[in-house]
Design a protein around this motif. Structure first.
Motif, PDB file in Angstrom:
ATOM      1  N   PRO A   1      -7.814  -3.133  10.414  1.00  0.00           N
ATOM      2  CA  PRO A   1      -6.198  -3.687  10.716  1.00  0.00           C
ATOM      3  C   PRO A   1      -5.029  -4.270  10.286  1.00  0.00           C
ATOM      4  O   PRO A   1      -5.439  -4.760   9.512  1.00  0.00           O
ATOM      5  N   PRO A   2      -4.090  -3.686  10.210  1.00  0.00           N
ATOM      6  CA  PRO A   2      -2.932  -5.104   9.040  1.00  0.00           C
ATOM      7  C   PRO A   2      -3.057  -6.183   9.673  1.00  0.00           C
ATOM      8  O   PRO A   2      -3.240  -6.494  11.077  1.00  0.00           O
ATOM      9  N   PRO A   3      -2.970  -6.758   8.641  1.00  0.00           N
ATOM     10  CA  PRO A   3      -2.903  -8.591   9.571  1.00  0.00           C
ATOM     11  C   PRO A   3      -1.051  -8.298  10.335  1.00  0.00           C
ATOM     12  O   PRO A   3      -0.505  -7.618  10.354  1.00  0.00           O
ATOM     13  N   PRO A   4      -1.355  -9.612  11.043  1.00  0.00           N
ATOM     14  CA  PRO A   4      -0.704  -9.898  12.339  1.00  0.00           C
ATOM     15  C   PRO A   4       0.683 -10.564  11.656  1.00  0.00           C
ATOM     16  O   PRO A   4       1.653 -11.050  11.007  1.00  0.00           O
TER      17      PRO A   4
ATOM     18  N   MET B   1       0.593  -1.092   0.101  1.00  0.00           N
ATOM     19  CA  MET B   1       0.137  -0.029   0.177  1.00  0.00           C
ATOM     20  C   MET B   1       0.746   1.465  -0.115  1.00  0.00           C
ATOM     21  O   MET B   1       2.187   1.120   0.608  1.00  0.00           O
ATOM     22  N   PRO B   2       0.752   2.785  -0.247  1.00  0.00           N
ATOM     23  CA  PRO B   2       1.349   2.994  -0.388  1.00  0.00           C
ATOM     24  C   PRO B   2       1.316   4.136   0.578  1.00  0.00           C
ATOM     25  O   PRO B   2       0.187   3.940   1.203  1.00  0.00           O
TER      26      PRO B   2
ATOM     27  N   LEU C   1      -4.691   5.681   4.133  1.00  0.00           N
ATOM     28  CA  LEU C   1      -5.059   5.652   5.456  1.00  0.00           C
ATOM     29  C   LEU C   1      -5.908   4.309   5.037  1.00  0.00           C
ATOM     30  O   LEU C   1      -6.995   4.294   4.455  1.00  0.00           O
ATOM     31  N   ARG C   2      -5.592   3.329   6.480  1.00  0.00           N
ATOM     32  CA  ARG C   2      -6.061   1.796   6.185  1.00  0.00           C
ATOM     33  C   ARG C   2      -7.080   2.122   7.061  1.00  0.00           C
ATOM     34  O   ARG C   2      -7.647   2.502   8.066  1.00  0.00           O
TER      35      ARG C   2
END
Length: 73
Positions: free
Chosen positions: A33-36, A24-25, A29-30
């Motif tokens: 949550p990001p993956p563990p 992702m650049p 904004l995501r």
């Protein structure tokens, strides 16, 4: 102009989603949550494990009883 051609020009069909590749650049904004991380270690809580086993009817079988007794040592 035929109506079907005019309709496509005025209301185009949305493009189907395309799978993205790469990262992702930074400025995006995501909202999820990001993956563990793969470096996180899974640790067992032995007290919770023992209490869960104690509530199971199968814990009275000989092989599982021996396992739980060894767990307590």
């Amino acid at each position: 102009m035929p109506f079907g051609v005019w309709l496509r020009l005025v209301h185009p069909e949305p493009l189907p989603p395309v799978p993205a590749s790469g990262s992702m650049p930074e400025d995006v904004l995501r909202d999820d949550p990001p993956p563990p991380s793969t470096h996180d270690v899974f640790r067992i809580d032995w007290q919770v494990f023992h209490r869960t086993l104690a509530r199971m009817p199968a814990v009275r079988t000989p092989w599982l009883r021996e396992f739980t007794e060894n767990l307590m040592r």
